[in-house]
Write a protein that holds these residues in place. Structure first.
Motif, mmCIF file in Angstrom:
data_model
loop_
_atom_site.group_PDB
_atom_site.id
_atom_site.type_symbol
_atom_site.label_atom_id
_atom_site.label_comp_id
_atom_site.label_asym_id
_atom_site.label_seq_id
_atom_site.Cartn_x
_atom_site.Cartn_y
_atom_site.Cartn_z
ATOM 1 N N TYR A 1 0.845 -1.197 0.000
ATOM 2 C CA TYR A 1 0.000 0.000 0.000
ATOM 3 C C TYR A 1 0.880 1.246 0.000
ATOM 4 O O TYR A 1 0.663 2.186 -0.770
ATOM 5 C CB TYR A 1 -0.907 -0.023 1.230
ATOM 6 C CG TYR A 1 -1.925 1.088 1.276
ATOM 7 C CD1 TYR A 1 -3.147 0.958 0.635
ATOM 8 C CD2 TYR A 1 -1.674 2.264 1.981
ATOM 9 C CE1 TYR A 1 -4.092 1.970 0.684
ATOM 10 C CE2 TYR A 1 -2.611 3.278 2.037
ATOM 11 C CZ TYR A 1 -3.819 3.125 1.388
ATOM 12 O OH TYR A 1 -4.747 4.130 1.432
ATOM 13 N N GLY A 2 1.899 1.239 0.859
ATOM 14 C CA GLY A 2 2.808 2.378 0.906
ATOM 15 C C GLY A 2 3.667 2.486 -0.333
ATOM 16 O O GLY A 2 3.896 3.591 -0.852
ATOM 17 N N ALA A 3 4.154 1.337 -0.832
ATOM 18 C CA ALA A 3 5.029 1.358 -2.008
ATOM 19 C C ALA A 3 4.284 1.847 -3.248
ATOM 20 O O ALA A 3 4.793 2.688 -4.008
ATOM 21 C CB ALA A 3 5.599 -0.044 -2.250
ATOM 22 N N GLN A 4 3.080 1.337 -3.453
ATOM 23 C CA GLN A 4 2.304 1.764 -4.615
ATOM 24 C C GLN A 4 1.879 3.222 -4.490
ATOM 25 O O GLN A 4 1.838 3.962 -5.483
ATOM 26 C CB GLN A 4 1.060 0.873 -4.770
ATOM 27 C CG GLN A 4 1.367 -0.581 -5.095
ATOM 28 C CD GLN A 4 1.759 -0.786 -6.557
ATOM 29 O OE1 GLN A 4 2.243 0.115 -7.226
ATOM 30 N NE2 GLN A 4 1.547 -1.986 -7.052
ATOM 31 N N THR A 5 1.577 3.643 -3.277
ATOM 32 C CA THR A 5 1.220 5.044 -3.063
ATOM 33 C C THR A 5 2.404 5.948 -3.363
ATOM 34 O O THR A 5 2.259 7.008 -3.985
ATOM 35 C CB THR A 5 0.744 5.263 -1.615
ATOM 36 O OG1 THR A 5 -0.381 4.418 -1.356
ATOM 37 C CG2 THR A 5 0.332 6.708 -1.388
ATOM 38 N N ALA A 6 3.595 5.532 -2.928
ATOM 39 C CA ALA A 6 4.795 6.320 -3.199
ATOM 40 C C ALA A 6 5.072 6.404 -4.696
ATOM 41 O O ALA A 6 5.423 7.472 -5.218
ATOM 42 C CB ALA A 6 5.990 5.710 -2.472
ATOM 43 N N ALA A 7 4.909 5.275 -5.397
ATOM 44 C CA ALA A 7 5.157 5.269 -6.838
ATOM 45 C C ALA A 7 4.145 6.143 -7.574
ATOM 46 O O ALA A 7 4.503 6.921 -8.467
ATOM 47 C CB ALA A 7 5.106 3.836 -7.364
ATOM 48 N N ALA A 8 2.870 6.026 -7.198
ATOM 49 C CA ALA A 8 1.831 6.816 -7.861
ATOM 50 C C ALA A 8 1.998 8.305 -7.584
ATOM 51 O O ALA A 8 1.878 9.141 -8.492
ATOM 52 C CB ALA A 8 0.451 6.349 -7.398
#
Length: 233
Positions: free
Chosen positions: A115-122
């Protein structure tokens, strides 16, 4: 299925068998294609392409890996698809009523990370888009919070909140959003791929990177063999 006098510690609406199942083939297809067509998916594909050395080796490596994952995921999901019972409940058959909390927590921890990784990438992609404007670029350079630029923090919080808003409205909202977002991701990635090919001056199945450069860039990847060798695959 009527459940009488359920234990509040073992039963709630999220753990109950699904009564109304609307996830058809199109919805499931969108879940997996959107998962693959993501920033992290493309990071992985790019790194594998370098490690594999050639396009054919890349197809073999990604194909074998995908088949293994498909087989394992199909085995895991078969019982849930047939019964409508979620994984934390099915895990009780193997781990016991209370022991099933362990794999459920492990899954939750991994989900929190992604959740955090995808949020950071987006949010990073949004920052890259916004900073093409001089106004946002100036804000990016002059404002800093928590060790990051103010623009990065704002974009991260906004993306995080939007995802949370969708999830909190239930899985049916997730399904409807996914059915719209899934095809949109395909269209966006296709447009980007065409744009990259035009910018690169053409399309090729070979990366054209000298072997010395590949060795230099992949030396910290933990791969013992040369790019394209059996050990690299």
């Amino acid at each position: 299925m009527d459940i009488r006098n359920p234990s509040p510690g073992l039963y709630n609406e999220d753990l109950a068998p699904a009564k109304d199942r609307r996830w058809g083939a199109f919805s499931i297809f969108n879940v997996w294609t959107s998962d693959v067509h993501s920033l992290w998916g493309y990071y992985l594909a790019a790194s594998l392409f370098l490690l594999c050395g050639t396009f054919l080796n890349f197809i073999i490596a990604i194909g074998i890996g995908s088949l293994i994952i498909f087989a394992l995921m199909s085995l895991v999901g078969y019982a849930g698809e047939k019964t409508g019972v979620p994984y934390p409940v099915l895990a009780r058959a193997s781990f016991g009523v209370w022991g099933a909390n362990l794999p459920a927590l492990v899954r939750a921890i991994v989900a929190c990370f992604w959740y955090g990784a995808q949020t950071a990438a987006a949010s990073g992609a949004i920052v890259a888009l916004l900073t093409r404007s001089d106004v946002f670029m100036q804000f990016q350079q002059n404002t800093h919070w928590f060790g990051h630029s103010g623009l990065e923090v704002i974009c991260y919080v906004v993306v995080w909140a939007l995802q949370l808003l969708i999830i909190q409205n239930g899985m049916e909202t997730v399904r409807r959003f996914q059915d719209w977002a899934g095809p949109a991701v395909w269209v966006a990635m296709l447009v980007l791929a065409i744009g990259l090919c035009i910018k690169a001056g053409g399309f090729s199945f070979e990366h054209g990177i000298p072997q010395a450069v590949l060795l230099e860039k992949t030396k910290d990847a933990g791969v013992t063999g040369e790019p394209g060798s059996f050990w690299a695959l």
